[in-house]
Design an enzyme around this catalytic site. Structure first.
Site, PDB file in Angstrom:
ATOM      1  CG  MET A  15      -0.149  -1.814  -9.721  1.00  0.00           C
ATOM      2  SD  MET A  15      -0.406  -2.751  -8.194  1.00  0.00           S
ATOM      3  CE  MET A  15      -2.189  -2.628  -8.036  1.00  0.00           C
ATOM      4  CG  ASN A  27       2.720 -10.330  -5.864  1.00  0.00           C
ATOM      5  OD1 ASN A  27       3.351  -9.306  -6.105  1.00  0.00           O
ATOM      6  ND2 ASN A  27       1.437 -10.315  -5.544  1.00  0.00           N
ATOM      7  CG  HIS A  61      -1.658  -9.382  -1.238  1.00  0.00           C
ATOM      8  ND1 HIS A  61      -2.198  -8.651  -2.271  1.00  0.00           N
ATOM      9  CD2 HIS A  61      -2.642  -9.521  -0.311  1.00  0.00           C
ATOM     10  CE1 HIS A  61      -3.468  -8.375  -1.984  1.00  0.00           C
ATOM     11  NE2 HIS A  61      -3.759  -8.895  -0.811  1.00  0.00           N
ATOM     12  CB  SER A 114       1.063 -12.918   2.405  1.00  0.00           C
ATOM     13  OG  SER A 114       0.157 -12.807   3.482  1.00  0.00           O
ATOM     14  CG  ASP A 124      -3.382 -11.254  -4.539  1.00  0.00           C
ATOM     15  OD1 ASP A 124      -2.262 -11.138  -5.067  1.00  0.00           O
ATOM     16  OD2 ASP A 124      -4.196 -10.312  -4.460  1.00  0.00           O
TER      17      ASP A 124
END
Length: 314
Positions: free
Chosen positions: A93, A110, A112, A139, A148
């Site tokens: 985070m 990453n 998401h 995703s 993102d």
């Protein structure tokens, strides 16, 4: 002989369920990566204990009292010491510094819990339900400095059922995450040595040059100036040599010998092409595409008519 697996570090923030999905997928015989480090800014993260129990090295460093850059540097030092070539964020985070992100461009990924570009940031399931969407999902994307917003590597849509709460939707999306993340990571770590990807990268750079075109010559993708001479080839296992290489023009035998002597693993003399060409291996991974684009541009300039060379100030 089996190919060596690509080492990956995973950054986590809590229970580490996506890290576990990546780890257990790595135990499959055909998986191209291995988890060499699990790291966190939270020493109490449950995923650290799981990783340790599975024999994976762990590292934890609280970020309190450290600047973002200082914490990133300490985390990165552990990544490099473990030999990791990629970083997978799995519930981590912390926002990473632009410098850190830049150093790992194209090699940090990453997951998401939304169908990006919809709902970047937090509270994704609640936002999807409140908007009346028919589907949520997850995703996998490359990490960039914009939150993102990096290039997508894969998505799975998950239906929003009547009466769904954020918790019920989140639980199903998590199943999808565990399916998607290992597959996308496997594809990413092998992409740098995939002949199809390497040819496409060369193609994009070569055809961006003025009046460049592509044909097949000697069984290889070949790039030249329309109705003119050729300035580049891509050799893919040519004559069974097992290599993928970019072939470009150079000044002659002296430069060819100098390049091969400087890095014999990367450079070699391409068979049947003579002293005016050099082969640059692409299948070793970690390619500097800006440097390779410069090689293509120089080779193009060596055969370009003056009217074209002037466009790029040659």
């Amino acid at each position: 002989m089996a190919k060596p697996r690509i080492p990956v570090a995973v950054f986590i923030g809590g229970s580490g369920t996506n890290m576990a999905a990546l780890l257990y997928a790595s135990r499959l015989a055909d998986c191209p990566y291995e988890i060499v480090l699990v790291a966190s800014n939270n020493p109490e993260a449950g995923g650290l204990a799981l990783a340790a129990a599975e024999g994976v090295p762990t590292f934890a460093l609280p970020h309190k009292g450290l600047s973002r850059a200082e914490h990133d540097t300490a985390m990165e030092a552990q990544v490099l010491a473990a030999g990791a070539q990629f970083i997978a964020l799995a519930g981590y985070m912390r926002i990473l510094s632009p410098e850190f992100v830049g150093r790992w461009e194209g090699r940090m990924v990453n997951i998401h819990p939304s169908l990006l570009p919809a709902y970047p940031g937090l509270h994704t399931h609640q936002r999807a339900i409140e908007a009346g969407d028919s589907h949520g999902g997850c995703s996998v994307h490359l990490v960039t400095v914009d939150l993102d917003a990096g290039p997508l590597l894969g998505q799975i849509a998950v239906a929003i059922a009547p009466g769904d709460t954020t918790e019920s939707l989140a639980s199903r999306v998590l199943f999808a995450e565990h399916q998607l993340y290992p597959r996308c990571l496997a594809e990413l770590v092998t992409r740098e040595t995939s002949p199809e990807h390497l040819v496409e990268q060369v193609r994009n750079h070569a055809l961006a040059l003025p009046e460049a075109d592509e044909v097949v010559s000697h069984g290889m993708p070949c790039f030249g100036i329309i109705k003119g001479k050729k300035f580049a080839y891509v050799s893919v296992d040519h004559h069974g040599d097992g290599r993928v290489a970019l072939l470009v023009k150079i000044s002659g035998v002296d430069e060819q010998e100098q390049l091969i002597e400087s890095d014999p693993e990367r450079f070699y003399r391409p068979a049947y092409f003579g002293d005016g060409w050099i082969a640059i291996r692409l299948d070793l991974g970690r390619n500097d595409w800006d440097d390779l684009a410069a090689w293509l541009q120089r080779s193009w300039a060596a055969i370009a008519p003056r009217r074209l060379a002037a466009i790029l100030d040659f």
